[in-house]
Design a protein around this motif. Structure first.
Motif, PDB file in Angstrom:
ATOM      1  N   SER A 314       0.884  -1.319  -0.224  1.00 13.50           N
ATOM      2  CA  SER A 314       0.104  -0.086   0.127  1.00 13.50           C
ATOM      3  C   SER A 314       0.373   1.215   0.264  1.00 13.50           C
ATOM      4  O   SER A 314       1.827   0.654   0.093  1.00 13.50           O
ATOM      5  N   GLY A 315       0.379   2.109  -0.224  1.00  8.73           N
ATOM      6  CA  GLY A 315       1.474   4.069  -0.732  1.00  8.73           C
ATOM      7  C   GLY A 315       2.304   3.389  -2.172  1.00  8.73           C
ATOM      8  O   GLY A 315       1.590   2.583  -2.796  1.00  8.73           O
ATOM      9  N   TRP A 316       3.462   3.796  -1.254  1.00  7.54           N
ATOM     10  CA  TRP A 316       4.165   4.554  -2.676  1.00  7.54           C
ATOM     11  C   TRP A 316       5.029   2.842  -2.608  1.00  7.54           C
ATOM     12  O   TRP A 316       5.361   2.349  -2.014  1.00  7.54           O
ATOM     13  N   GLN A 317       4.934   2.589  -3.827  1.00 12.69           N
ATOM     14  CA  GLN A 317       5.973   0.785  -4.024  1.00 12.69           C
ATOM     15  C   GLN A 317       7.574   0.569  -4.153  1.00 12.69           C
ATOM     16  O   GLN A 317       8.080  -0.422  -3.374  1.00 12.69           O
ATOM     17  N   LEU A 318       7.817   2.185  -4.794  1.00 12.63           N
ATOM     18  CA  LEU A 318       9.270   2.136  -4.153  1.00 12.63           C
ATOM     19  C   LEU A 318       9.809   2.908  -3.429  1.00 12.63           C
ATOM     20  O   LEU A 318      11.171   2.754  -3.020  1.00 12.63           O
ATOM     21  N   GLY A 319       8.838   2.697  -2.462  1.00 16.64           N
ATOM     22  CA  GLY A 319       8.854   4.032  -0.801  1.00 16.64           C
ATOM     23  C   GLY A 319       8.980   4.710  -1.592  1.00 16.64           C
ATOM     24  O   GLY A 319       8.505   5.241  -2.182  1.00 16.64           O
ATOM     25  N   GLU A 320       8.963   5.970  -0.157  1.00 16.49           N
ATOM     26  CA  GLU A 320       9.115   7.143  -0.164  1.00 16.49           C
ATOM     27  C   GLU A 320       9.369   7.859  -1.820  1.00 16.49           C
ATOM     28  O   GLU A 320      10.681   8.166  -1.519  1.00 16.49           O
ATOM     29  N   PRO A 321       9.393   8.797  -2.851  1.00 12.45           N
ATOM     30  CA  PRO A 321      10.143   9.337  -4.087  1.00 12.45           C
ATOM     31  C   PRO A 321      10.910  10.289  -3.265  1.00 12.45           C
ATOM     32  O   PRO A 321      10.501  11.006  -1.865  1.00 12.45           O
ATOM     33  N   ASP A 322      11.480  11.045  -3.895  1.00 14.02           N
ATOM     34  CA  ASP A 322      12.476  12.141  -4.033  1.00 14.02           C
ATOM     35  C   ASP A 322      11.195  13.562  -3.986  1.00 14.02           C
ATOM     36  O   ASP A 322      11.976  14.704  -2.756  1.00 14.02           O
ATOM     37  N   MET A 323      10.865  13.632  -4.821  1.00 17.59           N
ATOM     38  CA  MET A 323      10.224  14.882  -4.748  1.00 17.59           C
ATOM     39  C   MET A 323       8.396  13.758  -5.903  1.00 17.59           C
ATOM     40  O   MET A 323       8.476  13.291  -5.632  1.00 17.59           O
ATOM     41  N   VAL A 324       7.553  15.075  -5.335  1.00 23.22           N
ATOM     42  CA  VAL A 324       6.112  14.415  -5.192  1.00 23.22           C
ATOM     43  C   VAL A 324       5.475  15.589  -5.718  1.00 23.22           C
ATOM     44  O   VAL A 324       5.593  16.821  -5.328  1.00 23.22           O
ATOM     45  N   ILE A 325       4.619  15.615  -6.915  1.00 21.56           N
ATOM     46  CA  ILE A 325       3.905  16.457  -7.612  1.00 21.56           C
ATOM     47  C   ILE A 325       2.646  15.834  -8.300  1.00 21.56           C
ATOM     48  O   ILE A 325       2.121  14.714  -8.051  1.00 21.56           O
ATOM     49  N   GLN A 326       2.001  17.037  -8.231  1.00 18.69           N
ATOM     50  CA  GLN A 326       0.773  16.769  -8.947  1.00 18.69           C
ATOM     51  C   GLN A 326      -0.726  17.652  -9.238  1.00 18.69           C
ATOM     52  O   GLN A 326       0.196  19.068  -9.021  1.00 18.69           O
ATOM     53  N   PRO A 327      -1.512  17.660  -9.572  1.00 25.01           N
ATOM     54  CA  PRO A 327      -2.469  18.997 -10.414  1.00 25.01           C
ATOM     55  C   PRO A 327      -2.851  19.353  -9.345  1.00 25.01           C
ATOM     56  O   PRO A 327      -2.941  19.506  -8.047  1.00 25.01           O
ATOM     57  N   THR A 619      13.190  14.457  -0.157  1.00 22.37           N
ATOM     58  CA  THR A 619      12.139  15.672   0.724  1.00 22.37           C
ATOM     59  C   THR A 619      10.050  14.995  -0.129  1.00 22.37           C
ATOM     60  O   THR A 619      10.012  15.509  -0.599  1.00 22.37           O
ATOM     61  N   PRO A 620      10.596  14.108   0.500  1.00 21.08           N
ATOM     62  CA  PRO A 620       8.874  13.346   0.336  1.00 21.08           C
ATOM     63  C   PRO A 620       7.618  14.472   0.190  1.00 21.08           C
ATOM     64  O   PRO A 620       6.662  14.251  -0.277  1.00 21.08           O
ATOM     65  N   GLU A 621       7.520  15.313   1.443  1.00 27.53           N
ATOM     66  CA  GLU A 621       6.314  16.078   1.686  1.00 27.53           C
ATOM     67  C   GLU A 621       6.527  17.399   0.754  1.00 27.53           C
ATOM     68  O   GLU A 621       5.463  17.580   0.510  1.00 27.53           O
ATOM     69  N   ARG A 622       7.616  17.421  -0.276  1.00 30.75           N
ATOM     70  CA  ARG A 622       7.822  18.482  -0.873  1.00 30.75           C
ATOM     71  C   ARG A 622       6.428  17.900  -2.251  1.00 30.75           C
ATOM     72  O   ARG A 622       6.369  17.052  -2.941  1.00 30.75           O
ATOM     73  N   SER A 623       5.719  19.120  -2.563  1.00 37.13           N
ATOM     74  CA  SER A 623       4.790  18.767  -3.578  1.00 37.13           C
ATOM     75  C   SER A 623       5.276  20.420  -4.559  1.00 37.13           C
ATOM     76  O   SER A 623       4.963  20.861  -4.143  1.00 37.13           O
ATOM     77  N   ALA A 624       4.595  19.883  -5.761  1.00 39.76           N
ATOM     78  CA  ALA A 624       4.858  21.886  -6.913  1.00 39.76           C
ATOM     79  C   ALA A 624       3.701  21.615  -7.466  1.00 39.76           C
ATOM     80  O   ALA A 624       3.591  19.824  -8.518  1.00 39.76           O
ATOM     81  N   SER A 625       2.908  22.310  -8.028  1.00 41.35           N
ATOM     82  CA  SER A 625       1.696  21.792  -8.331  1.00 41.35           C
ATOM     83  C   SER A 625       1.434  23.504  -9.233  1.00 41.35           C
ATOM     84  O   SER A 625       1.687  24.098  -8.145  1.00 41.35           O
TER      85      SER A 625
END
Length: 626
Positions: A314-327, A619-625
């Motif tokens: 459940s969640g990210w299959q490869l572990g926490e990403p370096d960066m998350v972006i979304q609409p 910084t997995p909490e960081r997102s850019a949208s």
């Protein structure tokens, strides 16, 4: 043009479960078209509210329609809005309508929820024991049965002629109702239904020596080859994690594994070798076991000894990403109509060029997200085409709509996703380049399921750490200059791409639109040796894939990549967007246009970057949208 190493397959085409259920339609004007059946007796039932209904009520209406539906049938669900509209239209003419659910494995709560979500607006009947289905001769979902005031079945069959999309030419049910209301014979009282067979009550077969059982033989196959999509919360319309679920679908499992539609894998066998083919293809022994099990009545065996359902991350299959972006916000999808290709413009905020090892896509709503492709828009002179397209959108929703491509020429592709596929890192030393300041056009293909939905899909980026020697690049074998004549069911288009530098091909992605029927891609070396790449004889826009080769193929300078494809621009093609109003079709981005392309994903032999990639800490909490 730089290309991602992989565009994952467009699995989970729900309508792949559709199959012709009834006999061929009766020809208009034939004796059977004007012959009355005997009145149906014993029409006594209650709807979910507890209200009783009987033959006297049938006699009080000029016509009554029983829509046989199923909560787990994707075709039935897609028809929900059409059924609601038809029932409402004919209510004003005195026609009564009922939604009848006859499948043995569907609970009353599941039936009620399905009908409510699709806002059918008519009484819902849980047909315990398939009694009404037996009385009225219904065999499939969605099937309509029209009864006149005398209790005689005047029509039995499909609602219209296109379960694939809303492009309808023959409104069979409406035609039948109009004839009954006018006191005329129904021209075609029986039509072919494309959908799911009704699962009537049955008793599990006894275990016999030498006959496969669910516990010992079938459960392991379903765990390994089917459960990735056929489990709760995934795109498949029903689960196959228990014996009760699998036995209910045994006949269909046999049918679709025998004809190769499931598990989904389009390439012709032994034409090209692909990394993920073994995980997708059933062996001959597995297909034989499924067929023997279904033919024997789906015996259970010792269920205590069956392997347990697989555990999925459940969640990210490869572990926490370096960066998350979304609409910037969720997209709202309507219940009915054609599929939607929505592009969401997302800023990366990269202050320097970045190199990506792998990108993981997480759909927000797996029940409607058919596939995802992330295109790179590097921009030029401060202008970003994708952002310009989004700012012109006036429907109040995030993003913009296009068909096939993103509506502009991208500078690369960063990622792709489809149900059942895991993210795959590139080989050591190979990375996906993303220029600084780039924007991502996140294209999400939505498949409507008969009820309103929302989605917020995200990208998890894992940067490359170490020395980058090569980047993924490629080319295109394509043909811009073709016109497919109206009515032509087998129009041939060819293309050739010359290889001007030594390279190694990692993957090939064939691409056509809705008229495509067959596509074959191969290479010839300078010595005229041929290398098979991929061949799909039954092209389906809903089952595309980037076919990742088992081993990279060397194409020296002077080689050529060849493409041959065929298109069906006739009314017999249910996906034809011009169905009923045929016209010549050429190259273009619109739904009504076509394309003929083979994307070649490769690395150049002469590229030796030796760039050390040291991205900032995660910084997995960081997102850019946007």
């Amino acid at each position: 043009m730089r290309l991602c190493h992989r565009i994952l397959p467009l699995t989970a085409a729900l309508l792949a479960l559709a199959a012709p259920i009834l006999a061929a339609p009766t020809k208009p004007g034939s004796p059977a078209a004007n012959r009355s059946e005997a009145p149906v007796h014993g029409l006594i039932f209650r709807d979910l509210s507890g209200s009783p209904h009987d033959s006297a009520e049938i006699a009080a209406h000029p016509a009554t329609v029983c829509y046989f539906l199923a909560a787990q049938c994707p075709v039935s669900n897609v028809y929900g809005p059409r059924i609601a509209a038809t029932a409402q239209k004919y209510l004003a003419k005195g026609v009564a309508s009922f939604a009848v659910y006859s499948n043995r494995q569907e609970t009353e709560a599941e039936v009620a929820r399905s009908a409510k979500e699709r806002a059918l607006g008519i009484p819902v009947v849980r047909d315990a024991g398939s009694r009404l289905a037996d009385l009225l001769g219904a065999k499939a979902t969605p099937e309509a049965v029209v009864i006149d005031a005398h209790g005689i079945v005047r029509y039995r069959g499909r609602i219209d002629d296109n379960p694939v999309s809303s492009r309808v030419v023959s409104h069979d049910l409406a035609n039948a109702l109009d004839a009954v209301l006018a006191g005329q014979p129904v021209g075609t009282p029986r039509t072919l239904v494309v959908g799911c067979g009704i699962r009537r009550a049955s008793t599990a077969a006894a275990t016999r020596p030498g006959v496969p059982t669910y516990a010992h033989d079938i459960a392991p196959i379903l765990r390994n080859k089917c459960e990735g999509c056929h489990r709760p919360g995934e795109v498949a319309p029903f689960s196959l994690q228990t014996y009760a679920q699998a036995s209910a679908w045994a006949v269909d499992i046999k049918r679709y594994t025998q004809n190769g539609q499931m598990p989904p894998w389009k390439p012709v066998a032994h034409y090209g070798e692909f990394q993920d083919a073994p995980s997708r293809i059933l062996t001959a022994a597995e297909r034989a076991s499924i067929a023997a099990w279904a033919n024997a009545g789906a015996p259970a065996g010792n269920l205590a000894g069956a392997p347990p359902p697989r555990k999925f991350v459940s969640g990210w299959q490869l572990g926490e990403p370096d960066m998350v972006i979304q609409p910037s916000r969720s997209y709202h999808l309507a219940a009915d109509g054609d599929d939607v290709y929505r592009n969401f413009v997302v800023k990366t905020n990269f202050t320097e060029d970045r190199y990506i090892r792998v990108v993981e896509v997480r759909p927000g709503n797996a029940s409607v997200v058919h596939h995802v492709i992330a295109y790179v828009d590097a921009g030029a002179n401060g202008s970003y085409p994708s952002e310009g397209l989004e700012t012109k959108t006036t429907d109040g929703q995030p993003g913009y709509t296009s068909f096939g491509g993103p509506g502009f020429v991208p500078s690369g592709m960063m990622a792709g996703w489809a149900p059942g596929n895991a993210p795959m890192p590139l080989p050591e030393g190979v990375a996906i380049p993303v220029p600084k300041g780039a924007r991502i056009a996140l294209q999400v293909h939505y498949h409507k399921n008969g009820k309103p939905e929302t989605d917020l899909t995200r990208l998890g980026i894992h940067f490359y750490r170490g020395t980058v020697n090569k980047t993924v690049t490629g080319g295109l074998a394509l043909n811009f200059f073709f016109r497919i004549p109206p009515g032509d069911p087998h129009y041939k288009v060819e293309a050739t791409m010359p290889i001007t530098t030594d390279m190694h091909v990692y993957a090939v992605t064939p691409h056509m639109h809705l008229l495509g029927r067959e596509i074959k891609v191969w290479a010839t070396l300078p010595d005229q040796t041929e290398r098979d790449l991929v061949w799909i004889k039954d092209w389906d826009f809903n089952w595309q894939n980037s076919y990742y080769l088992k081993s990279p193929i060397a194409l020296p300078s002077g080689s050529k990549v060849h493409l041959t494809s065929y298109f069906d621009n006739s009314d017999q093609n249910p996906r034809n967007p011009n169905r009923g109003h045929l016209r010549s079709v050429g190259w273009g981005e619109q739904t009504t246009d076509e394309m003929c392309i083979a994307f070649i994903h490769a690395t150049r032999d002469d590229e030796h970057l030796n760039i050390v990639s040291r991205p900032e800490p995660r910084t997995p909490e960081r997102s850019a949208s946007r």
